[in-house]
Design a protein around this motif. Structure first.
Motif, PDB file in Angstrom:
ATOM      1  N   MET A  57       0.866  -1.183   0.000  1.00  0.00           N
ATOM      2  CA  MET A  57       0.000   0.000   0.000  1.00  0.00           C
ATOM      3  C   MET A  57       0.898   1.226   0.000  1.00  0.00           C
ATOM      4  N   GLY A  58       0.605   2.165  -0.890  1.00  0.00           N
ATOM      5  CA  GLY A  58       1.394   3.382  -0.991  1.00  0.00           C
ATOM      6  C   GLY A  58       1.173   4.301   0.193  1.00  0.00           C
ATOM      7  N   MET A  59       2.119   5.209   0.370  1.00  0.00           N
ATOM      8  CA  MET A  59       2.049   6.109   1.514  1.00  0.00           C
ATOM      9  C   MET A  59       0.780   6.944   1.490  1.00  0.00           C
ATOM     10  N   ARG A  60       0.486   7.540   0.356  1.00  0.00           N
ATOM     11  CA  ARG A  60      -0.692   8.412   0.280  1.00  0.00           C
ATOM     12  C   ARG A  60      -1.982   7.624   0.518  1.00  0.00           C
ATOM     13  N   ARG A  61      -2.043   6.416  -0.015  1.00  0.00           N
ATOM     14  CA  ARG A  61      -3.242   5.584   0.145  1.00  0.00           C
ATOM     15  C   ARG A  61      -3.438   5.158   1.601  1.00  0.00           C
ATOM     16  N   ALA A  62      -2.348   4.790   2.270  1.00  0.00           N
ATOM     17  CA  ALA A  62      -2.422   4.378   3.673  1.00  0.00           C
ATOM     18  C   ALA A  62      -2.852   5.544   4.551  1.00  0.00           C
ATOM     19  N   VAL A  63      -2.282   6.710   4.302  1.00  0.00           N
ATOM     20  CA  VAL A  63      -2.639   7.905   5.082  1.00  0.00           C
ATOM     21  C   VAL A  63      -4.105   8.270   4.835  1.00  0.00           C
ATOM     22  N   ALA A  64      -4.534   8.223   3.578  1.00  0.00           N
ATOM     23  CA  ALA A  64      -5.930   8.537   3.261  1.00  0.00           C
ATOM     24  C   ALA A  64      -6.878   7.538   3.915  1.00  0.00           C
ATOM     25  N   SER A  65      -6.511   6.259   3.923  1.00  0.00           N
ATOM     26  CA  SER A  65      -7.355   5.243   4.566  1.00  0.00           C
ATOM     27  C   SER A  65      -7.507   5.525   6.056  1.00  0.00           C
ATOM     28  N   LEU A  66      -6.406   5.867   6.710  1.00  0.00           N
ATOM     29  CA  LEU A  66      -6.462   6.182   8.133  1.00  0.00           C
ATOM     30  C   LEU A  66      -7.297   7.436   8.379  1.00  0.00           C
ATOM     31  N   ALA A  67      -7.121   8.446   7.548  1.00  0.00           N
ATOM     32  CA  ALA A  67      -7.903   9.678   7.694  1.00  0.00           C
ATOM     33  C   ALA A  67      -9.389   9.406   7.509  1.00  0.00           C
ATOM     34  N   ILE A  68      -9.740   8.529   6.591  1.00  0.00           N
ATOM     35  CA  ILE A  68     -11.152   8.192   6.372  1.00  0.00           C
ATOM     36  C   ILE A  68     -11.714   7.450   7.571  1.00  0.00           C
ATOM     37  N   ILE A  69     -10.953   6.513   8.124  1.00  0.00           N
ATOM     38  CA  ILE A  69     -11.413   5.808   9.323  1.00  0.00           C
ATOM     39  C   ILE A  69     -11.657   6.793  10.450  1.00  0.00           C
ATOM     40  N   LEU A  70     -10.730   7.720  10.645  1.00  0.00           N
ATOM     41  CA  LEU A  70     -10.900   8.725  11.707  1.00  0.00           C
ATOM     42  C   LEU A  70     -12.100   9.626  11.436  1.00  0.00           C
ATOM     43  N   ALA A  71     -12.330   9.981  10.184  1.00  0.00           N
ATOM     44  CA  ALA A  71     -13.489  10.815   9.847  1.00  0.00           C
ATOM     45  C   ALA A  71     -14.791  10.070  10.130  1.00  0.00           C
ATOM     46  N   VAL A  72     -14.837   8.783   9.807  1.00  0.00           N
ATOM     47  CA  VAL A  72     -16.028   7.976  10.110  1.00  0.00           C
ATOM     48  C   VAL A  72     -16.246   7.921  11.621  1.00  0.00           C
ATOM     49  N   GLU A  73     -15.178   7.737  12.358  1.00  0.00           N
ATOM     50  CA  GLU A  73     -15.287   7.713  13.820  1.00  0.00           C
ATOM     51  C   GLU A  73     -15.786   9.056  14.353  1.00  0.00           C
ATOM     52  N   ALA A  74     -15.306  10.145  13.770  1.00  0.00           N
ATOM     53  CA  ALA A  74     -15.764  11.473  14.192  1.00  0.00           C
ATOM     54  C   ALA A  74     -17.262  11.633  13.946  1.00  0.00           C
ATOM     55  N   VAL A  75     -17.740  11.169  12.803  1.00  0.00           N
ATOM     56  CA  VAL A  75     -19.173  11.245  12.502  1.00  0.00           C
ATOM     57  C   VAL A  75     -19.970  10.398  13.493  1.00  0.00           C
ATOM     58  N   LEU A  76     -19.459   9.232  13.835  1.00  0.00           N
ATOM     59  CA  LEU A  76     -20.153   8.376  14.805  1.00  0.00           C
ATOM     60  C   LEU A  76     -20.223   9.034  16.185  1.00  0.00           C
ATOM     61  N   VAL A  77     -19.142   9.675  16.599  1.00  0.00           N
ATOM     62  CA  VAL A  77     -19.148  10.357  17.896  1.00  0.00           C
ATOM     63  C   VAL A  77     -20.097  11.556  17.852  1.00  0.00           C
ATOM     64  N   LEU A  78     -20.114  12.266  16.746  1.00  0.00           N
ATOM     65  CA  LEU A  78     -21.048  13.386  16.603  1.00  0.00           C
ATOM     66  C   LEU A  78     -22.492  12.895  16.665  1.00  0.00           C
ATOM     67  N   ALA A  79     -22.772  11.780  16.002  1.00  0.00           N
ATOM     68  CA  ALA A  79     -24.124  11.202  16.042  1.00  0.00           C
ATOM     69  C   ALA A  79     -24.484  10.771  17.457  1.00  0.00           C
ATOM     70  N   ALA A  80     -23.545  10.169  18.165  1.00  0.00           N
ATOM     71  CA  ALA A  80     -23.802   9.768  19.552  1.00  0.00           C
ATOM     72  C   ALA A  80     -24.073  10.986  20.429  1.00  0.00           C
ATOM     73  N   THR A  81     -23.345  12.061  20.177  1.00  0.00           N
ATOM     74  CA  THR A  81     -23.564  13.303  20.938  1.00  0.00           C
ATOM     75  C   THR A  81     -24.956  13.848  20.664  1.00  0.00           C
ATOM     76  N   ALA A  82     -25.335  13.915  19.400  1.00  0.00           N
ATOM     77  CA  ALA A  82     -26.663  14.435  19.038  1.00  0.00           C
ATOM     78  C   ALA A  82     -27.764  13.553  19.607  1.00  0.00           C
ATOM     79  N   LEU A  83     -27.620  12.245  19.507  1.00  0.00           N
ATOM     80  CA  LEU A  83     -28.639  11.340  20.050  1.00  0.00           C
ATOM     81  C   LEU A  83     -28.763  11.469  21.562  1.00  0.00           C
ATOM     82  N   THR A  84     -27.646  11.641  22.227  1.00  0.00           N
ATOM     83  CA  THR A  84     -27.675  11.813  23.683  1.00  0.00           C
ATOM     84  C   THR A  84     -28.387  13.108  24.066  1.00  0.00           C
ATOM     85  N   ILE A  85     -28.115  14.174  23.337  1.00  0.00           N
ATOM     86  CA  ILE A  85     -28.790  15.452  23.614  1.00  0.00           C
ATOM     87  C   ILE A  85     -30.283  15.309  23.386  1.00  0.00           C
ATOM     88  N   VAL A  86     -30.674  14.678  22.284  1.00  0.00           N
ATOM     89  CA  VAL A  86     -32.106  14.470  21.991  1.00  0.00           C
ATOM     90  C   VAL A  86     -32.746  13.611  23.071  1.00  0.00           C
TER      91      VAL A  86
END
Length: 128
Positions: A1-30
């Protein structure tokens, strides 16, 4: 796996995790808003922790995408926290087994990626 592809994959995983935490925050507030119960200090503290978690993982995602060396420790700590939360969910302490599996898969994928040679090289470089 190339450097750029590996970094992008990790960044995407972190972005998905951020969206999940944001959703959990919104659901908890609701949930607190619609329950009709008084929200105690613990509820506000929980919401604050979720918001801090969102900022943490969001910042890690941006840092990895931009290949900043400070993003690597943020990512490692976040993945370890998520690993513990996933185990807790599997055991029924929080959420449920399905959420636990999702958290564990994402955390393990993130941990594996952050220690791959291409990501280590990308996040070890000094800024230009």
């Amino acid at each position: 796996m190339g450097m750029r592809r590996a970094v992008a994959s990790l960044a995407i995983i972190l972005a998905v995790e951020a969206v999940l935490v944001l959703a959990a925050t919104a659901l908890t507030i609701v949930q607190f808003a619609t329950s009709g119960a008084r929200v105690e200090a613990d509820g506000f503290a929980f919401i604050a922790c979720l918001a801090i978690g969102f900022l943490w993982v969001g910042l890690a995602a941006v840092g990895v995408w931009l290949e900043r060396r400070w993003a690597r420790p943020l990512t490692i700590v976040w993945q370890l926290i998520q690993l513990v939360a996933g185990i807790g969910a599997l055991e029924g302490l929080i959420a449920g087994p399905l959420i636990g599996v999702v958290l564990l898969v994402l955390a393990l994928a993130g941990l594996v990626l952050v220690f791959t040679p291409p990501v280590v090289r990308a996040l070890r470089r000094d800024p230009v």
